[in-house]
Design a protein around this motif. Structure first.
Motif, short mmCIF file in Angstrom:
data_model
loop_
_atom_site.label_atom_id
_atom_site.label_comp_id
_atom_site.label_asym_id
_atom_site.label_seq_id
_atom_site.Cartn_x
_atom_site.Cartn_y
_atom_site.Cartn_z
N ALA A 248 0.83 -1.20 0.00
CA ALA A 248 0.00 0.00 0.00
C ALA A 248 0.86 1.26 0.00
N THR A 249 0.36 2.31 -0.60
CA THR A 249 1.04 3.60 -0.56
C THR A 249 0.80 4.24 0.81
N PRO A 250 1.60 5.22 1.21
CA PRO A 250 1.36 5.91 2.47
C PRO A 250 -0.06 6.48 2.58
N ALA A 251 -0.58 7.00 1.46
CA ALA A 251 -1.94 7.53 1.48
C ALA A 251 -2.97 6.43 1.74
N GLN A 252 -2.77 5.27 1.13
CA GLN A 252 -3.68 4.15 1.36
C GLN A 252 -3.60 3.68 2.81
N VAL A 253 -2.40 3.57 3.34
CA VAL A 253 -2.24 3.14 4.73
C VAL A 253 -2.98 4.09 5.67
N ALA A 254 -2.84 5.39 5.43
CA ALA A 254 -3.53 6.37 6.27
C ALA A 254 -5.04 6.20 6.17
N LYS A 255 -5.54 5.99 4.96
CA LYS A 255 -6.98 5.79 4.76
C LYS A 255 -7.46 4.54 5.50
N TYR A 256 -6.73 3.45 5.36
CA TYR A 256 -7.13 2.19 5.99
C TYR A 256 -7.14 2.32 7.51
N GLU A 257 -6.11 2.95 8.06
CA GLU A 257 -6.03 3.09 9.52
C GLU A 257 -7.14 3.99 10.04
N ALA A 258 -7.47 5.05 9.29
CA ALA A 258 -8.56 5.92 9.70
C ALA A 258 -9.90 5.19 9.65
N TYR A 259 -10.08 4.35 8.64
CA TYR A 259 -11.30 3.55 8.51
C TYR A 259 -11.47 2.64 9.71
N ALA A 260 -10.42 1.93 10.08
CA ALA A 260 -10.50 1.01 11.22
C ALA A 260 -10.71 1.77 12.53
N ALA A 261 -10.05 2.91 12.68
CA ALA A 261 -10.18 3.69 13.91
C ALA A 261 -11.61 4.20 14.09
#
Length: 339
Positions: A248-261
């Motif tokens: 995943a790109t850094p932007a994708q990782v940030a999106k995924y972590e925000a989704y889970a949070a």
């Protein structure tokens, strides 16, 4: 880390197939492309979830009919069809037809209970009979009888130039053995076992005897197998939201972590009068996710999974997630892609 003594035998994924109301074709086409990608990556199964009166797949059987003509190996499942919205006679015809079209790859998953927002739709869904409708397991039994080929008509034979069958046509031998029951509670899991079905353990459960999700999900699997004629050999699949980030790109990782949070709060304690408890989303490297799964009480009891893709992501995100599942996470769990 290394695979356990019980390597993962079957790796599947689940999607709801979102679309734009103004352009529903694009979302459906994306879903079909994702299923095709799943086959190319060696996944064992692809599953669709029903979304009625929403902007997601409302007719998974129809979409899987299309997918059956664009794939040749991957198994195709529904997780799950709420039977409260279905006529078991007509649904059996549709399921059998799709199973014929895909040459025995269909895995129908079903559930019982009143339809969501039933009071808001009952006058359109069952205008004359809503008060008398039975939304319990009797509906499943009718569907199973139809799939087995039991008679549904007292008339058979030739009338003029037309021939009539007393049972649902086409009949697809073997389909009856691939029916799954989606269970969120102990009674439903036990019922599935006692009727020799397969079990889709849910990522949303009722906290009936425990407040720990992993132990609750494991109790459903144990109760199911204790009641099933095949015992420990009975097929049970684990359902969780799993998001590997290896490529995943850094932007994708940030999106995924925000989704889970944003979804984490509902996983800390049972919600509402039915005490519904949600599984935490697993986000991170495949190594980290594999470690979490190996210590998960329910995962330790199964050898097949159906991991849910998260809602409302982009097509490119799903390509990355599925690719990492197949090329990084699966092998860490002892799984090998099918040729």
């Amino acid at each position: 880390m290394t695979a356990t003594d019980r390597p993962l035998a079957k790796l599947g994924f689940l999607t709801i197939g979102l679309f734009d109301e103004a352009d529903p074709f694009a979302g459906h086409e994306s879903t079909l492309q994702i299923i095709e990608l799943g086959e190319q990556l060696g996944f064992d199964s692809a599953w669709l979830r029903d979304r009625h009166l929403q902007y997601g797949i409302s007719s998974p059987v129809a979409v899987l009919a299309a997918a059956s003509q664009r794939t040749s190996r991957i198994e195709l499942g529904t997780a799950v069809i709420p039977l409260g919205l279905e006529n078991p006679f007509r649904l059996a015809e549709d399921l059998s037809t799709v199973d014929v079209l895909c040459r025995g790859r269909l895995n129908p998953g079903v559930s019982v209970g009143p339809p969501t927002h039933f009071d808001a739709i009952k006058d359109h869904l069952y205008p004359d009979t809503w008060a008398a409708e039975n939304f319990g397991h009797e509906r499943v039994l009718r569907l199973l009888a139809n799939l087995r080929g039991e008679p549904v008509s007292t008339f058979a034979g030739t009338e003029g130039i037309e021939s009539f069958s007393p049972s649902i046509q086409p009949h697809s031998p073997g389909l009856i053995d691939r029916v799954w029951n989606g269970a969120a509670g102990l009674a439903s899991a036990e019922w599935a076992g006692s009727h020799a079905l397969n079990l889709l353990s849910s990522s949303v459960v009722r906290a009936e005897e425990d407040d720990d999700f992993a132990r609750i999900q494991r109790s459903h699997i144990d109760r199911f197998r204790a009641a099933h004629p095949l015992g420990e050999a009975a097929r049970a699949s684990q359902g969780l939201v799993v998001i590997p980030t290896d490529s995943a790109t850094p932007a994708q990782v940030a999106k995924y972590e925000a989704y889970a949070a944003a979804r984490f709060g509902r996983t800390t304690s049972p919600q509402g009068p039915q005490r519904m408890l949600f599984a935490p989303d697993l986000v991170g490297s495949s190594g980290r996710i594999a470690d979490a799964l190996q210590s998960h009480a329910a995962y330790q009891a199964i050898d097949e999974v159906v991991f849910a893709l998260p809602f409302s992501f982009e097509h490119a995100d799903y390509v990355q997630i599925l690719t990492d599942m197949a090329t990084h996470l699966g092998p860490l769990l002892g799984w090998s892609p099918r040729a």
